[in-house]
Every structure is written in structure tokens, then in C-alpha cells.
Design a protein around this motif. Structure first.
Motif, PDB file in Angstrom:
ATOM      1  N   LEU A 116      -9.142   1.520  -3.462  1.00  9.80           N
ATOM      2  CA  LEU A 116      -7.862   1.703  -3.911  1.00  9.80           C
ATOM      3  C   LEU A 116      -7.681   1.487  -5.577  1.00  9.80           C
ATOM      4  CD1 LEU A 116      -5.534   0.006  -1.340  1.00  9.80           C
ATOM      5  CD2 LEU A 116      -6.192   2.197  -1.545  1.00  9.80           C
ATOM      6  N   GLU A 117      -8.379   0.393  -5.976  1.00 12.55           N
ATOM      7  CA  GLU A 117      -8.413   0.369  -7.722  1.00 12.55           C
ATOM      8  C   GLU A 117      -8.868   1.551  -8.152  1.00 12.55           C
ATOM      9  OE1 GLU A 117      -9.259  -3.327  -9.406  1.00 12.55           O
ATOM     10  OE2 GLU A 117      -8.217  -4.516  -7.567  1.00 12.55           O
ATOM     11  N   GLY A 128      -1.644   3.183 -10.620  1.00  9.34           N
ATOM     12  CA  GLY A 128      -1.331   4.171  -9.694  1.00  9.34           C
ATOM     13  C   GLY A 128       0.217   4.447  -9.629  1.00  9.34           C
ATOM     14  N   TYR A 129       0.716   4.897  -8.633  1.00 13.43           N
ATOM     15  CA  TYR A 129       2.248   5.376  -8.586  1.00 13.43           C
ATOM     16  C   TYR A 129       2.881   3.938  -7.920  1.00 13.43           C
ATOM     17  CZ  TYR A 129       0.607  10.165  -8.597  1.00 13.43           C
ATOM     18  OH  TYR A 129       0.241  11.481  -9.187  1.00 13.43           O
ATOM     19  N   PRO A 130       4.057   3.852  -8.755  1.00 15.45           N
ATOM     20  CA  PRO A 130       4.901   2.475  -8.506  1.00 15.45           C
ATOM     21  C   PRO A 130       5.800   2.590  -7.448  1.00 15.45           C
ATOM     22  CG  PRO A 130       5.712   3.653 -10.602  1.00 15.45           C
ATOM     23  CD  PRO A 130       4.646   4.654  -9.838  1.00 15.45           C
ATOM     24  N   LEU A 132       0.731  -1.287   0.036  1.00 10.99           N
ATOM     25  CA  LEU A 132       0.054  -0.097  -0.062  1.00 10.99           C
ATOM     26  C   LEU A 132       0.766   1.377  -0.204  1.00 10.99           C
ATOM     27  CD1 LEU A 132      -3.060   1.308   0.816  1.00 10.99           C
ATOM     28  CD2 LEU A 132      -2.133   1.360   3.134  1.00 10.99           C
ATOM     29  N   LYS A 133       1.842   1.236   0.790  1.00 11.13           N
ATOM     30  CA  LYS A 133       2.442   2.377   0.889  1.00 11.13           C
ATOM     31  C   LYS A 133       3.712   2.559  -0.160  1.00 11.13           C
ATOM     32  CE  LYS A 133       3.254   2.304   6.034  1.00 11.13           C
ATOM     33  NZ  LYS A 133       4.096   2.241   7.239  1.00 11.13           N
ATOM     34  N   LYS A 134       3.866   1.606  -0.742  1.00  9.17           N
ATOM     35  CA  LYS A 134       4.982   1.714  -1.964  1.00  9.17           C
ATOM     36  C   LYS A 134       3.938   2.215  -3.225  1.00  9.17           C
ATOM     37  CE  LYS A 134       8.809  -1.352  -1.684  1.00  9.17           C
ATOM     38  NZ  LYS A 134       9.430  -2.498  -2.118  1.00  9.17           N
ATOM     39  N   ASN A 135       2.782   1.820  -3.145  1.00  8.56           N
ATOM     40  CA  ASN A 135       1.720   2.378  -4.094  1.00  8.56           C
ATOM     41  C   ASN A 135       1.209   3.799  -3.878  1.00  8.56           C
ATOM     42  OD1 ASN A 135      -1.305   0.887  -5.437  1.00  8.56           O
ATOM     43  ND2 ASN A 135       0.136   2.041  -6.530  1.00  8.56           N
ATOM     44  N   ALA A 136       2.082   4.456  -2.917  1.00 13.72           N
ATOM     45  CA  ALA A 136       1.658   5.969  -2.560  1.00 13.72           C
ATOM     46  C   ALA A 136       0.505   6.269  -1.903  1.00 13.72           C
ATOM     47  CB  ALA A 136       2.021   6.865  -3.737  1.00 13.72           C
ATOM     48  N   PHE A 137       0.172   5.054  -0.995  1.00 10.74           N
ATOM     49  CA  PHE A 137      -0.973   5.582  -0.308  1.00 10.74           C
ATOM     50  C   PHE A 137      -0.491   5.648   1.226  1.00 10.74           C
ATOM     51  CE2 PHE A 137      -3.246   3.890  -3.906  1.00 10.74           C
ATOM     52  CZ  PHE A 137      -4.204   4.472  -4.000  1.00 10.74           C
ATOM     53  N   ARG A 138      -0.715   6.450   2.115  1.00 16.18           N
ATOM     54  CA  ARG A 138      -0.359   6.657   3.472  1.00 16.18           C
ATOM     55  C   ARG A 138      -1.213   5.991   4.341  1.00 16.18           C
ATOM     56  NH1 ARG A 138       1.929  10.752   6.941  1.00 16.18           N
ATOM     57  NH2 ARG A 138       1.776  12.440   5.175  1.00 16.18           N
ATOM     58  N   GLN A 139      -0.647   5.184   5.331  1.00 19.40           N
ATOM     59  CA  GLN A 139      -1.503   4.379   6.202  1.00 19.40           C
ATOM     60  C   GLN A 139      -2.060   5.491   7.307  1.00 19.40           C
ATOM     61  OE1 GLN A 139       0.615   1.611   8.560  1.00 19.40           O
ATOM     62  NE2 GLN A 139      -1.208   0.579   9.293  1.00 19.40           N
ATOM     63  N   SER A 140      -3.382   5.443   7.355  1.00 16.80           N
ATOM     64  CA  SER A 140      -4.223   6.475   8.178  1.00 16.80           C
ATOM     65  C   SER A 140      -4.052   5.690   9.748  1.00 16.80           C
ATOM     66  CB  SER A 140      -5.476   6.859   7.498  1.00 16.80           C
ATOM     67  OG  SER A 140      -6.321   7.384   8.180  1.00 16.80           O
ATOM     68  N   LYS A 141      -4.371   6.802  10.452  1.00 20.49           N
ATOM     69  CA  LYS A 141      -4.700   6.317  11.727  1.00 20.49           C
ATOM     70  C   LYS A 141      -6.015   5.717  11.975  1.00 20.49           C
ATOM     71  CE  LYS A 141      -6.012   9.500  14.638  1.00 20.49           C
ATOM     72  NZ  LYS A 141      -5.998  10.943  15.601  1.00 20.49           N
ATOM     73  N   VAL A 142      -7.026   6.276  11.054  1.00 18.50           N
ATOM     74  CA  VAL A 142      -8.180   5.780  11.024  1.00 18.50           C
ATOM     75  C   VAL A 142      -8.372   4.349  10.323  1.00 18.50           C
ATOM     76  CG1 VAL A 142     -10.470   6.321  10.380  1.00 18.50           C
ATOM     77  CG2 VAL A 142      -9.201   8.404  10.928  1.00 18.50           C
ATOM     78  N   ARG A 143      -8.917   3.401  11.154  1.00 19.83           N
ATOM     79  CA  ARG A 143      -8.773   1.979  10.792  1.00 19.83           C
ATOM     80  C   ARG A 143      -9.532   1.929   9.335  1.00 19.83           C
ATOM     81  NH1 ARG A 143      -7.482  -3.152  11.375  1.00 19.83           N
ATOM     82  NH2 ARG A 143      -8.913  -4.920  11.156  1.00 19.83           N
ATOM     83  N   GLY A 144      -9.250   1.438   8.413  1.00 19.39           N
ATOM     84  CA  GLY A 144     -10.135   1.222   7.310  1.00 19.39           C
ATOM     85  C   GLY A 144      -9.908   2.404   5.955  1.00 19.39           C
ATOM     86  N   GLU A 145      -9.323   3.300   6.522  1.00 19.60           N
ATOM     87  CA  GLU A 145      -8.948   4.213   5.591  1.00 19.60           C
ATOM     88  C   GLU A 145      -7.455   4.757   5.325  1.00 19.60           C
ATOM     89  OE1 GLU A 145     -10.470   7.996   7.162  1.00 19.60           O
ATOM     90  OE2 GLU A 145     -12.526   7.677   6.995  1.00 19.60           O
ATOM     91  N   THR A 146      -7.572   5.363   4.106  1.00 20.82           N
ATOM     92  CA  THR A 146      -6.134   5.510   3.750  1.00 20.82           C
ATOM     93  C   THR A 146      -5.923   7.286   2.774  1.00 20.82           C
ATOM     94  OG1 THR A 146      -4.082   4.959   2.291  1.00 20.82           O
ATOM     95  CG2 THR A 146      -6.281   4.543   1.354  1.00 20.82           C
ATOM     96  N   ALA A 147      -4.735   7.546   2.750  1.00 25.57           N
ATOM     97  CA  ALA A 147      -4.788   8.825   1.802  1.00 25.57           C
ATOM     98  C   ALA A 147      -3.853   8.794   0.615  1.00 25.57           C
ATOM     99  CB  ALA A 147      -4.218   9.837   2.669  1.00 25.57           C
ATOM    100  N   SER A 148      -4.317   9.259  -0.411  1.00 24.27           N
ATOM    101  CA  SER A 148      -3.403   9.027  -1.930  1.00 24.27           C
ATOM    102  C   SER A 148      -2.658  10.189  -1.768  1.00 24.27           C
ATOM    103  CB  SER A 148      -4.541   9.082  -3.050  1.00 24.27           C
ATOM    104  OG  SER A 148      -4.002   9.211  -4.139  1.00 24.27           O
ATOM    105  N   ARG A 149      -1.617   9.864  -2.305  1.00 22.27           N
ATOM    106  CA  ARG A 149      -0.358  10.790  -2.274  1.00 22.27           C
ATOM    107  C   ARG A 149      -0.231  11.304  -3.747  1.00 22.27           C
ATOM    108  NH1 ARG A 149       3.817   8.548   1.413  1.00 22.27           N
ATOM    109  NH2 ARG A 149       4.934  10.620   1.460  1.00 22.27           N
TER     110      ARG A 149
END
Lengths: 341, 340
Positions: B73-74, B97-99, B10-27
Motif C-alpha cells: 500500500l505505501e 494517496g487519496y484522502p 483502507l477504503k477511505k484511502n481509495a483502495f477496494r476490498q478484494s474478494k481475494v484475501r491479501g489483495e486490494t485494488a487501487s482506485r
């Protein structure tokens, strides 16, 4: 009498003239503007007609040949003085109608102003013949029409109007016409282009009351102007200079006198012995400059010094418009006249 | 719902791990800090459809769209495709997405396109470098700034590039008004002085900021045709030893800068601590282990610096060492316990 020429033919005519004359003309200097990647169009000697920038108004004026920004006048040592040599080959200077009118102002200041001619100006002036660049359109900041400088009837050896690779040249001077004939130009009646209207209109007030001296309109410029002096350096009619007497450091008995451009806008201009300074604020300096250009000079000569080329408006880094100031002065003068009634 | 997500992927795909379970952030990567309006609109669209209608502007000139459901995500990656293409960012898989996210967005100040002080096209150079080094998982921070003002804070990066111009002086156009002297002193380093009516430039002191060129009213001062660069190395923030980057090169040309930056990846492949937390280590800490000489050997491989380029052979960094002391230098009392 005149000629129509192709680009190559015009180039050939200039090559022929180049055998006798040095050509001083507006040139686009790539990347030499204030900012990275910005050009400046200023005067320089050219070796080929293709170097001449004919499509835009030059940022700096032609006066730099007759009044170099920095010129060594003479060398001195102990009891001896020797004038500095200059290249004595004749020069043709390319300029537009407004600038042709500026020549008259420069001549007045250096040749007719006082009992003596300026020898150093004279020796350069005598080398010069002028070439008129026709104006097919008015540039953004021009106000030549209202200053009465948009037309030039004489004083040039030939003219040049360029459009899409074709050159139209009026050739009143037979000595120069020969080069155009030799280059294969087609004879034609040519009248140089000139503009008859500008986007910018100015009203130069006939009379300016003395009260303008303390008018609050100048206060704005005390705040806005940064006294860089660009407006005067690019001006085709600004003639001020200052002297530098330089003693060579490894032999204090030898040195040179240099004449360098001066400016009433730049710090130091009104400094006097004892630390006094006549015009401290930029508003006062602006007042002096403006009134000299549109009033004081006329009071002595009968015509205004400003020729309406608009270069000062074009170059100002603070977007101060000289032409707008003329109109503000006219308004203030009109109001004053109204008050009197 | 039970979540089974490969967070590393997930992180390598440029998504941040959010403190909110089940959520992410796209960079969203914007090399050179530049974005076209279509991409910007797409950021808005994603935030509206998949996020919470808010967008973070990141410290490294990207966008971050928070509040995205991990289930989307997809779809988000598909929506990012337009931005990735418009921003000309290298990609491995269409609609994927971002590689990578390790090598951070390459930052640039507005540079010569907008700023009067800009000595070169910062955005163009930043985008050229991004094209050469991305995607890569190594944690590398690079920033470009147009002049010695360093508005882009490049000294907090592993590689900081500052533009330089070599002032060209035409003494025949100089009227000795001394505005260059005054402004060099006021706005820069005071490298100019007037001697016998003309200007002398202390070439060692001059930082190549171009202030003299900007303030010269006659065009006696102009810029060099060639763009030059100062490169500063291994600045960083962080808990252990935050520090400003130190000078490595000055008056380097474009190719020298580009090669040195690209060379760092071989060094990282060789020496990065594979056991580092989240496989992430500031380069400076690696250099502490290998010694600067070894680092120098790698980054200068096949580099032939231009003749004007001056290089610092040995670099010492400063900064606070919190791993050694957390004392305030002149700590005397707690403010709340002060005597009236």
C-alpha cells in the motif's frame, strides 16, 4: 500612388471616411459559429477599423449587402404597393481579389441577365464602392490562381495590406486618397499584395461532354451530401433567391413581399406545382451546382462563375471538396474525350 | 501470514476490498474523465509492478488497478503521487494517496472541447467542482454532461448537470430553409415552427440543446454568450428503489449550480444516518426521511439564482420499489414452462 500608415493613422482615415460612408467588412463574431466557443467571420457594418478582420478569409461572403439573406422588397395593401425603404448612405465594402471578381458575376446575373435590371439589386449596387484587401498568403482552400481571380487591377477605391500593425494602401481614387493624407500617412508607391500560387490546384475542363450528366461520379454525393446548402450560402457568386409573400396575421389585407436566399442544394428548390421535384437526389443537385459554376455560366458569358475562393470547401460539414469535384469532372471529361478517339 | 488491516481506513484511502484475501485494488481518480499520458503511463507502471498487469476502467471514468498486495500500500500510494498532482486532486498528506473515497469521481462527457453538441466545458466544470468538494467521505455522485442527450447518464447521479444554450435568433439572417425546424423535430423536442417565413421558438418547450444552432446554415441561430444548466436531482441505481433523477432547475447559471452542490454536505453532516451500513447512504433515502422541504432549505442556503433560472418547488420521483414488490407488471408464466 499610395500611403503607408500606422494602425492609428489607418483607424483615423477610416473614421474620416466613416463620416460619409458606412463600412461593410468581415468581422470576427465571437462564439457565433456552429459549435460552442467557435467564432465565425462574416460581414457586418463596423464603426471602427479595429473591428475589421483582415488576417483570415471570411467564412461568409460580402454579397450579403447587395443580396441580403432576407430583404423586404415592398409592402402591399389592397390596391397599393410601397417599396421598402433602405438606408441610402453610401457604403464601402472590404473584400479580397477573388470577391472583386465575384462582383462581376453578381452584376451579370442581376443587371445583364434578361431585358430588365433587377431594381432592388441596382439600388443597393449603386451605393457601393469596393476596398481591396491584399492577400499576403493563400489560405488552405483557395484556388484563385487557377480560376484567374488572384489579381485585381482596378475597380477599387483603395486597397489595404496589413502586416504587424503597419498598413499599406494603394489609393487610385483621389477622393479617398485625401483621407489617408489627412490621417498623416506617408506617401509611397504601393501595389496591393496578391498571391501567385495556391496549395490547391484545379483543372477546369474546356469542354464537358453531355455524358457527364449520368456519370457515376455524382452518386458518391447522393450519399455524402446532407443538402444543408452552406456551400451556396457562403458562395460569393451564388445568386439564387426565393420569394415569401407574407400576409400579416392580424390583418390579412396587408403584407409584404420578402426576398430570401435560395439554394439549389436545399430541399424545395426544384419543387413544382403538382408535387414534382426535378432534382431529388443530392448527387443531382451537386451536378447542377458544379456544372453551373464551371461550365453552364461560361457557355453564356465566356467566363466561369466560380472564382475559387474555397469557402464552400471550408464550410462543408461533411468535408466535401468542391475543388476536388472540379478535378474529378476534368478527369471524367478527359476520359470521355479519350474514348472518342 | 497473519493480516491485521484496518479495512475502513483502507477504503477511505481509495483502495477496494478484494474478494481475494491479501489483495486490494487501487482506485485512480480522474475528475472529468480526463487523464494525461504521464498519469496513464503511471497507471500502467503500477499495474505492472504491483498488480497483475491488468487495469479496470471504472463506470465513473476512473481506473482501478486490481491484484495489489496489501503489503504494498505505501509504495503504491507513493507511486500515485504523480497522478494525484497531475490530475490536480486535493490531498491531505504527501505520498499518502487519496484522502477519501466517499464522494465519487466527478464524471463528465467530452463536452465542448470535442463534441459538436457540447454546450459548455464539462471537464473544466467537473474539475472545478471536484476541487471544491473533495476530499469528503459522504457518498455523493455528481456528473456533468454537455447537452440534453445526456451521454454521461447524469440522471443516475445525485446531482446531474446538463448544458443548455439559449438560442439567439437573428431573423434578418433567416432564409426560412426550415432545417432548424426539421432537425429540432427529428433530433430534439420539436420546439420550432415556421410562421410567415420566419421561425417561432416555443420557449417553454425548448430544452436548449443547440441543435438549431448547429444545423442553421446562415448563422441566423447562434448560441447565447452565457452558459446555462439544467440540474437534475437524486437519481440512483441499487437494490431498493432505482430511479432517474428528476428536474430541479433549468436555465441556471454556473454559480447557482456550484453553490447548490457544495451546500449538500452540510445537509449530509446533519442528517446522515450514522448507523448506516459502511456509513454509506444514497442521499435520496435521507431526503425520504427529512422531507424535500428540509433538503431544499439546505441546498438553497445563500443561493441567489440568476433571474432566468426556473426552479421546481416540489419533486416526485418514480422508479421501481423493490422493497414493496418484485412482481413483473405483466408476469404470466416462466419462459421455460410456456406452452408450445
Amino acid at each position: 500612388m499610395g500611403y503607408l500608415l500606422s494602425k492609428d493613422q489607418f483607424g483615423e482615415a477610416m473614421r474620416q471616411l466613416g463620416n460619409t460612408y458606412r463600412i461593410f467588412a468581415p468581422v470576427r463574431k465571437k462564439g457565433e459559429g456552429r459549435f460552442k466557443g467557435v467564432d465565425v467571420v462574416r460581414y457586418d457594418f463596423v464603426s471602427d477599423a479595429s473591428e475589421i478582420e483582415l488576417t483570415v478569409e471570411s467564412d461568409y461572403a460580402f454579397k450579403e449587402f447587395m443580396l441580403p439573406l432576407s430583404e423586404t422588397l415592398f409592402f402591399f395593401t389592397e390596391n397599393q404597393v410601397k417599396e421598402a425603404d433602405i438606408d441610402e448612405r453610401p457604403v464601402i465594402v472590404f473584400l479580397r481579389s477573388c470577391d472583386m471578381h465575384a462582383v462581376k458575376r453578381l452584376d451579370h446575373m442581376y443587371l445583364e441577365n434578361g431585358s430588365e435590371e433587377d431594381w432592388f439589386y441596382r439600388r443597393r449596387r449603386d451605393l457601393v464602392k469596393f476596398v481591396l484587401i491584399g492577400c499576403s498568403k493563400s489560405f488552405d482552400d483557395c484556388f484563385c490562381v487557377d480560376m484567374g481571380t488572384n489579381r485585381t487591377e482596378d475597380g477599387y477605391v483603395f486597397s489595404v495590406d496589413e502586416s504587424e500593425g503597419m498598413f499599406r494602401c494603394d489609393t487610385p481614387d483621389p477622393a479617398f486618397a485625401e483621407a489617408f493624407a489627412k490621417a498623416g500617412g506617408t506617401e509611397a508607391d504601393v501595389e496591393p499584395w496578391c498571391v501567385t500560387e495556391n496549395q490547391k490546384a484545379v483543372t477546369v475542363p474546356e469542354d464537358i461532354p453531355l455524358s457527364i450528366y449520368s456519370d457515376e461520379l455524382w452518386d458518391e454525393y447522393t450519399k455524402r451530401c446532407v443538402n444543408c446548402g452552406r456551400c451556396t450560402i457562403v458562395c460569393p457568386t451564388c445568386t439564387c433567391y426565393t420569394m415569401q409573400d407574407v400576409f400579416y396575421t392580424d390583418n390579412g389585407k396587408v403584407g409584404e413581399r420578402r426576398r430570401v436566399g435560395g439554394s439549389c442544394m436545399i430541399d424545395g428548390y426544384t419543387d413544382v406545382a403538382g408535387g414534382g421535384q426535378y432534382r431529388k437526389t443530392n448527387g443531382e443537385r451537386m451536378r447542377f451546382k458544379v456544372l453551373h459554376k464551371i461550365h453552364d455560366f461560361r457557355a453564356r458569358t465566356g467566363y466561369d462563375m466560380c472564382v475559387g475562393c474555397g469557402r464552400c470547401d471550408m464550410v462543408c460539414p461533411e468535408y466535401i471538396s468542391f475543388s476536388n469535384i472540379i478535378n474529378k469532372v476534368a478527369d471524367a471529361a478527359g476520359k470521355e474525350a479519350g474514348d472518342d478517339k | 501470514m497473519t493480516l491485521d488491516i484496518n479495512v475502513k481506513k483502507l477504503k477511505k484511502n481509495a483502495f477496494r476490498q478484494s474478494k481475494v484475501r491479501g489483495e486490494t485494488a487501487s482506485r485512480v481518480r480522474c475528475p472529468g474523465g480526463e487523464i494525461d499520458v504521464d498519469s496513464l503511463q503511471r497507471v500502467v507502471d503500477i499495474a505492472r509492478k504491483y498488480g497483475k498487469g491488468m487495469v479496470n476502467i471504472t463506470n465513473r471514468q476512473g481506473f482501478e488497478i486490481p491484484g495489489i498486495d496489501l503489503a504494498d500500500l505505501e509504495e503504491v500510494n507513493k507511486a500515485l503521487q504523480l497522478i494525484i498532482e497531475n490530475r490536480n486532486v486535493n490531498q491531505e498528506e504527501y505520498n499518502g494517496g487519496y484522502p477519501a473515497s466517499g464522494t465519487r469521481n466527478v464524471v463528465a462527457c467530452p463536452g465542448k472541447q470535442l463534441c459538436p453538441f457540447g454546450c459548455y466545458d464539462t471537464k473544466k466544470f467537473a474539475q472545478e467542482i471536484d476541487k471544491a468538494i473533495f476530499p469528503n467521505d459522504h457518498h455523493v455522485k455528481i456528473a456533468f454532461t454537455g447537452c440534453s442527450n445526456d451521454c454521461a447518464h447524469v440522471r443516475l447521479n445525485d446531482f446531474g448537470i446538463l448544458g443548455q444554450t439559449e438560442p439567439q435568433y437573428d431573423k434578418d439572417r433567416c432564409i426560412g430553409c426550415e432545417q432548424c425546424v426539421k432537425y429540432c423535430k427529428k433530433r430534439s423536442v420539436g420546439a420550432l415552427e415556421i410562421v410567415n417565413g420566419k421561425i417561432e421558438r416555443d420557449t417553454n418547450k425548448c430544452v436548449g440543446c443547440g441543435v438549431c444552432v448547429i444545423y442553421c446554415p446562415t448563422r441566423a441561430w447562434t448560441r447565447s454568450e452565457e452558459d446555462y444548466f439544467r440540474m437534475v436531482l437524486l437519481g440512483r441505481t441499487g437494490k431498493k428503489n432505482p430511479r432517474l433523477a428528476e428536474d430541479f432547475m433549468k436555465w441556471a447559471d454556473h454559480d447557482t449550480i456550484k453553490k447548490v452542490i457544495c451546500n449538500v454536505y452540510a445537509y449530509l453532516d446533519e442528517y446522515m444516518d450514522r448507523a448506516a451500513v459502511e456509513s454509506k447512504e444514497h442521499i435520496g433515502y435521507i431526503v425520504d426521511r427529512t422531507g424535500f422541504e428540509e433538503f431544499l432549505k439546505y441546498i438553497m442556503k445563500d443561493v441567489t439564482p440568476n433571474p432566468e433560472c426556473e426552479i421546481q418547488g416540489r419533486i416526485y420521483w418514480g422508479g421501481k420499489r423493490y422493497d414493496q414488490s418484485n412482481e413483473l407488471r405483466q408476469s404470466m408464466f416462466r419462459f421455460s414452462e410456456r406452452e408450445e
